[in-house]
Design an enzyme around this catalytic site. Structure first.
Site, PDB file in Angstrom:
ATOM      1  CG  ASP A   1       6.388 -10.269   2.278  1.00  0.00           C
ATOM      2  OD1 ASP A   1       6.622 -10.912   2.115  1.00  0.00           O
ATOM      3  OD2 ASP A   1       6.185  -8.876   1.851  1.00  0.00           O
TER       4      ASP A   1
ATOM      5  CD  GLU B   1       2.813 -10.264  -3.301  1.00  0.00           C
ATOM      6  OE1 GLU B   1       2.977  -9.080  -3.103  1.00  0.00           O
ATOM      7  OE2 GLU B   1       3.795 -10.656  -4.244  1.00  0.00           O
TER       8      GLU B   1
ATOM      9  NE  ARG C   1       2.527  -7.359   0.889  1.00  0.00           N
ATOM     10  CZ  ARG C   1       3.511  -6.334   1.708  1.00  0.00           C
ATOM     11  NH1 ARG C   1       2.785  -4.998   1.576  1.00  0.00           N
ATOM     12  NH2 ARG C   1       4.829  -6.592   1.683  1.00  0.00           N
TER      13      ARG C   1
ATOM     14  CG  HIS D   1       1.251  -4.248  -4.774  1.00  0.00           C
ATOM     15  ND1 HIS D   1       1.161  -5.464  -4.814  1.00  0.00           N
ATOM     16  CD2 HIS D   1       1.166  -3.538  -3.418  1.00  0.00           C
ATOM     17  CE1 HIS D   1       0.521  -5.401  -3.701  1.00  0.00           C
ATOM     18  NE2 HIS D   1       0.356  -4.078  -2.666  1.00  0.00           N
TER      19      HIS D   1
ATOM     20  CE1 TYR E   1       0.523  -2.523   1.745  1.00  0.00           C
ATOM     21  CE2 TYR E   1      -0.547  -1.983  -0.582  1.00  0.00           C
ATOM     22  CZ  TYR E   1       0.221  -3.358   0.099  1.00  0.00           C
ATOM     23  OH  TYR E   1       0.323  -3.794  -0.079  1.00  0.00           O
TER      24      TYR E   1
END
Length: 435
Positions: free
Chosen positions: A256, A380, A402, A346, A384
């Site tokens: 990232d 995005e 991601r 997220h 995980y």
């Protein structure tokens, strides 16, 4: 961008403030890194947005209708001795000549001049709470005027949060801003390609990070945030920035990393196999995330609301997790219960601009904000699966994926500014094996 772009913004803000209002913005202070060394200076985003002035110890003042100039800049005087040590200063003359100020004064004179400007104002537009030292100075000037009320001195009667106006302006990007952001995305995309070509087992995460730093600096860009370079299980740590471990055969590498050009950010994430080929399990999970991202990007259209891309991503991710046996149950029920959050914890994006997590409301009242042309957002989604995840087959452990792009909302199809960074798994494998 040129001085006309910044002048247009100041005019727009002054129209919103109206006569009787005064807007005051201090520059970002310098920050000490350790003992007597400082962090590289980066201007406050709001201050830059209106002035393009790159120096500390400066204050911008906007006063609509002021006969002697509506835009006043207080800044450091020229000082040949200090400039020998610390570099060039524009000085008040340069503030007018090069940065479009109508009038400019030495910052050392602000205590004598600014109270007089406040005296003729009804409303003060200012962002309280960001700079405690300047907050106290501003309140001191206003109290100084109030104390002289018996002598006929007037003072402002209202403080208004400048953020409310300015941050809504910043949410909508102009052509000039989009051009700069496209450049930042192009540089960052090239860095991601470079990392894919450089990667191989046995290298260290910080060596891959160095590929980004080199690519950014060779194009006169800087990092827009601390790069995340997470191999294997480190890719499951959302804000992993240590970048200190060795890359191993069979792992995935999640990166990232974005760059900053003229204070505007890019923000791109790619995930690829350290060895150059996805395992069957890695590809299966990767394709779920990619499908979710494409579905989310397709929702970044005018008239849809902010949460539509997230909802689209969640549907695809949950369906994919059920298909792979990582979740059990009916997709609508699992979504309602938030079962996917075990593997996707997220949101699907954020505004992007002068700040990586840029300003702008996500809701208007209690309702998600509608998307409009000129807004730029990240998309995005990710999955995980941490090592030791209970009830999950070991073959999935330590897999973090991601995929993130910078997306401009247009009157037509979404414009992916970061499209230059490969994300199709076959394309990634071809690029890595050709290196």
């Amino acid at each position: 961008m040129n001085t006309k772009d910044f002048a247009r913004r100041r005019r727009q803000l002054m129209r919103m403030i109206g006569k009787g209002g005064i807007a005051i913005l201090p520059a970002a202070p310098t920050r000490v890194r350790n003992r007597d060394t400082e962090y590289a200076y980066r201007q406050d985003s709001d201050f830059h947005y209106l002035t393009s002035f790159p120096e500390p110890e400066a204050v911008a003042v906007l006063m609509p209708g002021r006969p002697h100039g509506e835009y006043v800049l207080f800044c450091r005087d020229r000082d040949p001795e200090r400039e020998t040590w610390d570099g060039y200063r524009a000085g008040p003359e340069g503030a007018v000549r090069d940065y479009g100020a109508d009038d400019a004064f030495p910052i050392s004179d602000i205590d004598d001049i600014l109270p007089g400007m406040l005296e003729h104002s009804e409303r003060v537009y200012y962002t309280m709470g960001l700079n405690a030292e300047f907050d106290q100075r501003l309140l001191g000037w206003v109290n100084q005027l109030r104390a002289a009320a018996k002598a006929g001195v007037t003072s402002p009667t209202e403080f208004v949060d400048l953020d409310h106006l300015l941050h809504d302006m910043r949410l909508f990007k102009s052509r000039a801003e989009i051009a700069v952001m496209r450049k930042a995305a192009r540089i960052a995309a090239a860095a991601h390609r470079r990392a894919m070509q450089a990667c191989r087992p046995g290298l260290w995460e910080y060596e891959i990070e160095a590929e980004f730093l080199h690519e950014f600096r060779r194009h006169n860009a800087t990092t827009s945030y601390q790069p995340i370079v997470g191999g294997g299980a480190n890719g499951c740590i959302l804000h992993y920035v240590e970048n200190k471990d060795q890359l191993k055969e069979g792992e995935l590498l999640l990166i990232d990393a974005g760059c900053e050009v003229e204070c505007y950010a890019s923000d791109i994430t790619r995930t690829f196999p350290v060895s150059g080929r996805f395992s069957p399990e890695q590809r299966a999970l990767y394709e779920v995330v990619l499908e979710a991202q494409l579905a989310a990007i397709d929702q970044a259209r005018p008239g849809n609301h902010w949460d539509d891309p997230h909802d689209a991503a969640v549907r695809v991710l949950t369906r994919g997790l059920v298909k792979l046996g990582l979740l059990k149950g009916r997709v609508p029920t699992l979504i309602k219960e938030g079962a996917y959050r075990r593997f996707y914890m997220h949101r699907t994006g954020h505004w992007l601009g002068l700040d990586v997590h840029d300003v702008g409301d996500y809701k208007v009242g209690e309702v998600w904000r509608l998307l409009e042309p000129g807004m730029v957002m990240t998309i995005e989604p990710g999955l995980y699966i941490a090592p030791g995840s209970k009830g999950v087959a070991k073959k999935w452990w330590g897999t973090g994926i991601r995929i993130e792009d910078d997306v401009l909302v247009t009157p037509e199809d979404p414009d992916v500014l970061s499209a230059g960074a490969p994300k199709d798994p076959d394309e990634i494998e071809r690029l890595m094996q050709a290196a």
